[in-house]
Design an enzyme around this catalytic site. Structure first.
Site, PDB file in Angstrom:
ATOM      1  N   CYS A   1       0.799  -1.237   0.000  1.00 48.88           N
ATOM      2  CA  CYS A   1       0.000   0.000   0.000  1.00 48.88           C
ATOM      3  C   CYS A   1       0.832   1.289   0.000  1.00 48.88           C
ATOM      4  O   CYS A   1       0.573   2.169  -0.828  1.00 48.88           O
ATOM      5  CB  CYS A   1      -0.980   0.013   1.171  1.00 48.88           C
ATOM      6  SG  CYS A   1      -1.521  -1.580   1.737  1.00 48.88           S
TER       7      CYS A   1
ATOM      8  N   ARG B   1       6.274 -11.491   5.371  1.00 49.87           N
ATOM      9  CA  ARG B   1       5.696 -11.377   6.712  1.00 49.87           C
ATOM     10  C   ARG B   1       6.289 -12.445   7.609  1.00 49.87           C
ATOM     11  O   ARG B   1       6.464 -13.591   7.193  1.00 49.87           O
ATOM     12  CB  ARG B   1       4.173 -11.527   6.659  1.00 49.87           C
ATOM     13  CG  ARG B   1       3.532 -10.366   5.942  1.00 49.87           C
ATOM     14  CD  ARG B   1       2.028 -10.442   5.965  1.00 49.87           C
ATOM     15  NE  ARG B   1       1.479  -9.443   5.046  1.00 49.87           N
ATOM     16  CZ  ARG B   1       0.218  -9.374   4.681  1.00 49.87           C
ATOM     17  NH1 ARG B   1      -0.644 -10.251   5.162  1.00 49.87           N
ATOM     18  NH2 ARG B   1      -0.189  -8.443   3.849  1.00 49.87           N
TER      19      ARG B   1
ATOM     20  N   ASP C   1      -2.424  -7.402  -5.889  1.00 47.11           N
ATOM     21  CA  ASP C   1      -2.815  -6.246  -5.091  1.00 47.11           C
ATOM     22  C   ASP C   1      -3.266  -5.094  -5.984  1.00 47.11           C
ATOM     23  O   ASP C   1      -2.753  -4.944  -7.087  1.00 47.11           O
ATOM     24  CB  ASP C   1      -1.597  -5.800  -4.270  1.00 47.11           C
ATOM     25  CG  ASP C   1      -1.997  -5.140  -2.973  1.00 47.11           C
ATOM     26  OD1 ASP C   1      -3.210  -4.972  -2.742  1.00 47.11           O
ATOM     27  OD2 ASP C   1      -1.094  -4.794  -2.196  1.00 47.11           O
TER      28      ASP C   1
ATOM     29  N   HIS D   1      -4.948  -0.824  -5.565  1.00 46.13           N
ATOM     30  CA  HIS D   1      -5.487   0.256  -4.746  1.00 46.13           C
ATOM     31  C   HIS D   1      -6.210   1.237  -5.644  1.00 46.13           C
ATOM     32  O   HIS D   1      -5.702   1.597  -6.698  1.00 46.13           O
ATOM     33  CB  HIS D   1      -4.363   0.949  -3.979  1.00 46.13           C
ATOM     34  CG  HIS D   1      -3.733   0.044  -2.971  1.00 46.13           C
ATOM     35  ND1 HIS D   1      -2.626  -0.713  -3.253  1.00 46.13           N
ATOM     36  CD2 HIS D   1      -4.112  -0.291  -1.716  1.00 46.13           C
ATOM     37  CE1 HIS D   1      -2.333  -1.448  -2.194  1.00 46.13           C
ATOM     38  NE2 HIS D   1      -3.214  -1.226  -1.248  1.00 46.13           N
TER      39      HIS D   1
ATOM     40  N   LYS E   1     -15.582  -3.358   4.947  1.00 48.94           N
ATOM     41  CA  LYS E   1     -14.990  -4.210   3.904  1.00 48.94           C
ATOM     42  C   LYS E   1     -15.945  -5.296   3.454  1.00 48.94           C
ATOM     43  O   LYS E   1     -16.929  -5.602   4.130  1.00 48.94           O
ATOM     44  CB  LYS E   1     -13.704  -4.854   4.416  1.00 48.94           C
ATOM     45  CG  LYS E   1     -13.926  -5.756   5.618  1.00 48.94           C
ATOM     46  CD  LYS E   1     -12.671  -6.544   5.983  1.00 48.94           C
ATOM     47  CE  LYS E   1     -12.929  -7.425   7.179  1.00 48.94           C
ATOM     48  NZ  LYS E   1     -11.864  -8.354   7.489  1.00 48.94           N
TER      49      LYS E   1
ATOM     50  N   HIS F   1      -8.439  -0.834  -0.793  1.00 48.99           N
ATOM     51  CA  HIS F   1      -7.495  -1.944  -1.013  1.00 48.99           C
ATOM     52  C   HIS F   1      -8.306  -3.102  -1.559  1.00 48.99           C
ATOM     53  O   HIS F   1      -9.393  -3.375  -1.052  1.00 48.99           O
ATOM     54  CB  HIS F   1      -6.859  -2.447   0.282  1.00 48.99           C
ATOM     55  CG  HIS F   1      -6.307  -1.399   1.180  1.00 48.99           C
ATOM     56  ND1 HIS F   1      -4.958  -1.168   1.300  1.00 48.99           N
ATOM     57  CD2 HIS F   1      -6.908  -0.537   2.023  1.00 48.99           C
ATOM     58  CE1 HIS F   1      -4.758  -0.204   2.177  1.00 48.99           C
ATOM     59  NE2 HIS F   1      -5.921   0.197   2.642  1.00 48.99           N
TER      60      HIS F   1
HETATM   61 ZN    ZN Z   1      -3.339  -2.169   0.536  1.00 50.87          ZN
END
Ligand code: ZN
Length: 634
Positions: free
Chosen positions: A331, A360, A380, A382, A462, A508
């Site tokens: 992000c 991670r 991903d 945005h 979300k 997102h």
């Molecule tokens: Zn994100």
């Protein structure tokens, strides 16, 4: 006071339990609990004014949590009665069953599981009532201290001083537990202990090593048998096993746990998915970008990851005189690209998409093949837009998502909309408008969804979408999250029609979640027998002898020109063995070529898991596979 049972108002006395209320209403003993305001409760639950109560009976899956929790307690009692020096820790209900973690010097074996099962059956057959007692923190500490249950003491010590602590008893045996439980042990009609594995107290590898016994329980033998058959099938489809057999990927000690090597066969599949993904995003108005794998620690400070996410991030490294960290999310990079230009309302929505690898720090105990890794690649994106644009944009995301998932054979979804939690950023009106927009985007598509009231992240509402695989298992993949927080932290803006500087909203979204995890799901969903358009090798050519080599070389060339992925097995092995091996590798089409085929200019075709197509003209075969090629990517 009033409560609602099945949406009907019912007058009840203050302080009554569900058990007492239902007893008065003459429910029979197939009733074992209730869903109260969305949560499963047992009959000990003291009803509160205005609660919505939905009774749960023994014939419904909703009540399985009750008997599984009780089965976990029965297991713990059985273990302690056979090996009294064992200490208990925790034993929660999980998807499809339960586990209990024990501290014991003895290494539990398969034979022990048989012993425990026998003892459990004895306890269950005695139809022992489950009793709940609420006591003070001090009494609870004394209770477990006197039994030497130090893990329970530690748990209780962590609780606030004035909290009521509940114990659940079956005869003399008791456990610290919030419940809920079945009314007595005999409700566990059918159970099985499945395995024993290592774990750590509180999931911390610096604390005591524990042994985790997994089990499951059902209301009938038939259901248990069905479940065990499913587990057997899932074992055959395990992506770690198939990944090795089909030479798709590996995870090695030399590279490190949780880090995936994509082998050529796996990489072909990934490239097909990536190509498809890029094409679709190109066509849907996304700008495709690339971003680095590390960034200065300051960036993660600004984004808030240092404060809220640091335990999932790898340690900092020194470069020149600055600290850097690998990225756990993409992000902030997308945000920096947004900020690289002055944006006007005419530019919105701005949509960035990236096939972006993140890192991670997953604890070693939770790593699981492709499903849970330390390095993985998100699909991903945005979207930076105005509050008013959310509905239209999310609707487009939903369209893209369902199109993608359909392509891979997932037609069953469960969709959840999560709303404002107790702690949140942004204004109430922003939340209302965004939440409404999310719901509308689903309603417009006639998609059913459930509401997870208060289940949103602190930064925005979300949508989560779970897919069902061929075995009926659910997988959370797609997510669409509105964010009021990061635009503020990074001071994002755009110039409005009236020349004001306004803050955009950020969305997102991911369709697969990660390529690694989605690949794992695909392997298990297809059982390694990928559809033609995804199969790393689509056609395998086998010959009776080397006399057919020239003809087959020509065939290979023809197929390659038609963009068919072909492999010609020239090894000097018996045809039978080569056919068997081709079947194990699950290649969609196997062609066997002998004298006759060379003379007739044909191919003899076997389709994986299906019919023998027999002898076909080469052009007819190419037509068949070309039509299958289109199926996936239409
Ligand atoms: Zn994100």
């Amino acid at each position: 006071m009033m409560i609602f049972i099945k949406n009907e108002e019912v007058e009840v006395e203050v302080g009554k339990t569900l058990g007492e209320v239902f007893c008065k209403l003459k429910y029979d003993n197939s009733l074992i609990g209730a869903i109260v305001d969305g949560n499963l409760k047992d009959l000990f639950h003291v009803v509160q004014e205005g609660e919505k109560v939905d009774p749960v009976f023994t014939d419904s899956d909703k009540g399985l949590g009750l008997i599984r929790h009780t089965a976990a307690h029965v297991l713990a009692e059985a273990v302690q009665s056979i090996y009294p020096e064992t200490k208990v820790t925790i034993g929660p209900v999980i998807d499809d069953g339960f586990y209990y973690d024990f501290y014991s010097k003895r290494n539990f074996t398969e034979d022990d599981l048989v012993l425990f099962e026998k003892k459990m059956s004895e306890i269950i057959n005695k139809k022992i009532p489950i009793i709940k007692k609420v006591i003070s923190k001090d009494d609870a500490l004394n209770h477990f201290n006197s039994m030497g249950e130090s893990f329970k003491e530690e748990l209780i010590n962590d609780l606030p001083q004035n909290v009521d602590i509940s114990l659940y008893y079956q005869d003399e045996w008791s456990d610290l537990c919030k419940g809920p439980h079945a009314p007595n042990t005999s409700y566990i009609k059918s159970f099985k202990l499945l395995s024993v594995a290592g774990s750590y107290w509180r999931g911390d590898e610096n604390r005591e090593s524990l042994q985790r016994i997994y089990g499951t329980a059902f209301f009938s033998n038939k259901d248990l048998k069905k479940h065990l058959a499913l587990l057997e099938e899932a074992k055959k489809r395990d992506h770690r096993k198939l990944g090795k057999e089909l030479n798709l990927f590996s995870i090695t000690d030399e590279i490190g746990p949780g880090l995936i090597l994509w082998h050529p066969n796996g990489a072909i599949i990934r490239r097909i998915i990536e190509d498809y993904w890029r094409k679709e995003h190109d066509e849907s108005g996304y700008s495709l970008i690339f971003t680095p794998h590390i960034a200065k620690a300051d960036l993660w400070e600004t984004s808030g990851h240092t404060e809220f996410y640091s335990e999932n991030m790898f340690s900092q490294m020194d470069i020149d005189s600055n600290k850097y960290q690998t990225k756990p999310m993409n992000c902030p990079f997308h945000i920096m690209i947004y900020k690289s230009e002055l944006r006007s309302y005419k530019d919105l929505p701005v949509k960035f998409a990236e096939i972006g690898t993140v890192y991670r720090y997953e604890r070693s105990g939770v790593l699981h093949g492709l499903f849970r890794a330390r390095g993985f690649t998100q699909d991903d994106a945005h979207i930076f837009c105005t509050l008013d644009q959310i509905e239209e944009e999310v609707e487009k995301v939903i369209n893209l998502t369902t199109k993608f998932l359909n392509t891979f054979g997932f037609k069953d979804y469960e969709i959840f909309v999560s709303t404002k939690p107790a702690k949140y950023v942004g204004s109430d009106s922003e939340w209302d408008q965004a939440t409404k927009a999310l719901k509308n985007s689903l309603v417009n598509k006639s998609l059913d969804f459930s509401i997870d009231e208060g289940g949103g992240a602190f930064y925005g509402p979300k949508i989560d979408l779970k897919i069902k695989d061929v075995l009926g298992r659910s997988w959370q993949c797609s997510t669409v999250q509105v964010d009021f927080n990061l635009p503020k932290r990074f001071d994002l803006n755009y110039i409005s029609r009236n020349n004001d500087r306004l803050q955009p909203v950020m969305i997102h979204r991911a369709i697969f979640g990660s390529f690694e995890r989605f690949f794992g799901i695909l392997i298990e969903h297809y059982g390694g027998a990928f559809p033609f358009w995804l199969a790393p090798v689509q056609v395998k050519i086998l010959t009776v002898s080397d006399e057919q080599f020239d003809y087959c070389d020509l065939l290979s060339e023809t197929f390659k020109k038609s963009k068919i992925r072909v492999e010609f097995d020239k090894r000097n092995e018996k045809l039978g063995l080569k056919i068997r091996e081709a079947a194990i590798s699950k290649v969609p089409y196997v062609l066997t070529i002998g004298k006759a085929e060379v003379e007739n200019k044909t191919v003899s075709v076997r389709k994986y898991g299906g019919d023998q197509l027999g002898e076909l003209k080469v052009s007819d075969f190419v037509d068949i596979v070309n039509s299958e090629k289109m199926e996936g990517l239409s």
